[in-house]
Design an enzyme around this catalytic site. Structure first.
Site, PDB file in Angstrom:
ATOM      1  N   CYS A 118     -11.288   8.794  22.354  1.00  0.00           N
ATOM      2  CA  CYS A 118     -12.647   9.023  22.840  1.00  0.00           C
ATOM      3  C   CYS A 118     -13.259   7.674  23.185  1.00  0.00           C
ATOM      4  O   CYS A 118     -13.216   6.732  22.393  1.00  0.00           O
ATOM      5  CB  CYS A 118     -13.467   9.720  21.760  1.00  0.00           C
ATOM      6  SG  CYS A 118     -15.214   9.896  22.176  1.00  0.00           S
ATOM      7  N   CYS A 136      -2.020  15.634  26.232  1.00  0.00           N
ATOM      8  CA  CYS A 136      -1.569  16.463  25.119  1.00  0.00           C
ATOM      9  C   CYS A 136      -2.478  16.131  23.929  1.00  0.00           C
ATOM     10  O   CYS A 136      -2.374  15.053  23.344  1.00  0.00           O
ATOM     11  CB  CYS A 136      -0.109  16.128  24.838  1.00  0.00           C
ATOM     12  SG  CYS A 136       0.695  17.226  23.695  1.00  0.00           S
ATOM     13  N   CYS A 149     -16.504   6.919  20.529  1.00  0.00           N
ATOM     14  CA  CYS A 149     -16.322   6.650  19.099  1.00  0.00           C
ATOM     15  C   CYS A 149     -14.933   6.120  18.754  1.00  0.00           C
ATOM     16  O   CYS A 149     -14.671   5.802  17.603  1.00  0.00           O
ATOM     17  CB  CYS A 149     -16.635   7.887  18.280  1.00  0.00           C
ATOM     18  SG  CYS A 149     -15.435   9.232  18.481  1.00  0.00           S
ATOM     19  N   CYS A 201     -17.780  12.698  17.681  1.00  0.00           N
ATOM     20  CA  CYS A 201     -19.089  12.316  18.238  1.00  0.00           C
ATOM     21  C   CYS A 201     -19.674  13.315  19.229  1.00  0.00           C
ATOM     22  O   CYS A 201     -20.810  13.156  19.662  1.00  0.00           O
ATOM     23  CB  CYS A 201     -19.000  10.941  18.891  1.00  0.00           C
ATOM     24  SG  CYS A 201     -18.150  10.922  20.489  1.00  0.00           S
ATOM     25  N   CYS A 211     -15.182  15.836  21.850  1.00  0.00           N
ATOM     26  CA  CYS A 211     -14.698  15.065  20.705  1.00  0.00           C
ATOM     27  C   CYS A 211     -15.278  15.661  19.429  1.00  0.00           C
ATOM     28  O   CYS A 211     -16.493  15.833  19.318  1.00  0.00           O
ATOM     29  CB  CYS A 211     -15.106  13.606  20.851  1.00  0.00           C
ATOM     30  SG  CYS A 211     -14.694  12.596  19.414  1.00  0.00           S
TER      31      CYS A 211
END
Length: 166
Positions: free
Chosen positions: A111, A134, A114, A65, A62
């Site tokens: 995510c 995707c 976060c 984070c 991510c």
């Protein structure tokens, strides 16, 4: 005041959401384009993302984070113009949310730590899962197997790359 107990994923990553001060610090580090996608559920144009053609071994994390979301070994060429993966690194790291924007019903991926927008998942991927995650390149950062993970929340995540990449 007691500190809340960490919520750990099966692969050992702390999934506790960032507090208000941590979130402010993380968001301050984003470019306008990254903020549009990660925070406002935007989408980058197809075939322009920097990770689309990446073939190196490692983890896709991510951008906000640093939580590892996908492994290079699950990436495949979908022809859609965005990096595609058939499975998350740890299912606890990616959250599915029903998305009814633009007159369609889709499953948005975020995510788990976060809550940043990553992309969407579709049921047209390859075996073994038949799923296609995707994902926007701009939502991700790539970390090679022999490099430590970025640990912007200072939770010791940089020590988990060997576990995450295996």
């Amino acid at each position: 005041m007691s500190t809340p107990e960490a919520t750990l994923s099966p692969s050992g990553f702390d999934l506790t959401p960032p507090d208000a001060a941590e979130r402010k610090r993380l968001e301050a580090d984003l470019t306008r384009e990254e903020a549009d996608v990660l925070l406002h559920h935007g989408t980058e144009a197809p075939f322009c993302g920097g990770l689309l053609d990446n073939k190196e071994d490692g983890a896709y994390c991510c951008r906000l984070c640093g939580l590892p979301l996908f492994q290079a070994k699950t990436k495949f060429e979908s022809g859609t113009g965005w990096p595609s993966f058939f499975a998350p690194l740890d299912e606890a790291h990616v959250v599915a949310v029903k998305d009814v924007s633009y007159g369609m019903i889709r499953i948005e991926t975020r995510c788990a730590r976060c809550d940043s927008h990553q992309g969407h998942v579709f049921p047209d991927g390859p075996p073994p899962t038949r799923l296609r995650y995707c994902i926007n390149s701009i939502s991700l950062e790539f970390v090679q197997n022999d490099h430590p993970l970025r640990d912007p929340l200072r939770r010791g995540d940089n020590q988990h790359l060997a576990t995450a990449a295996s």
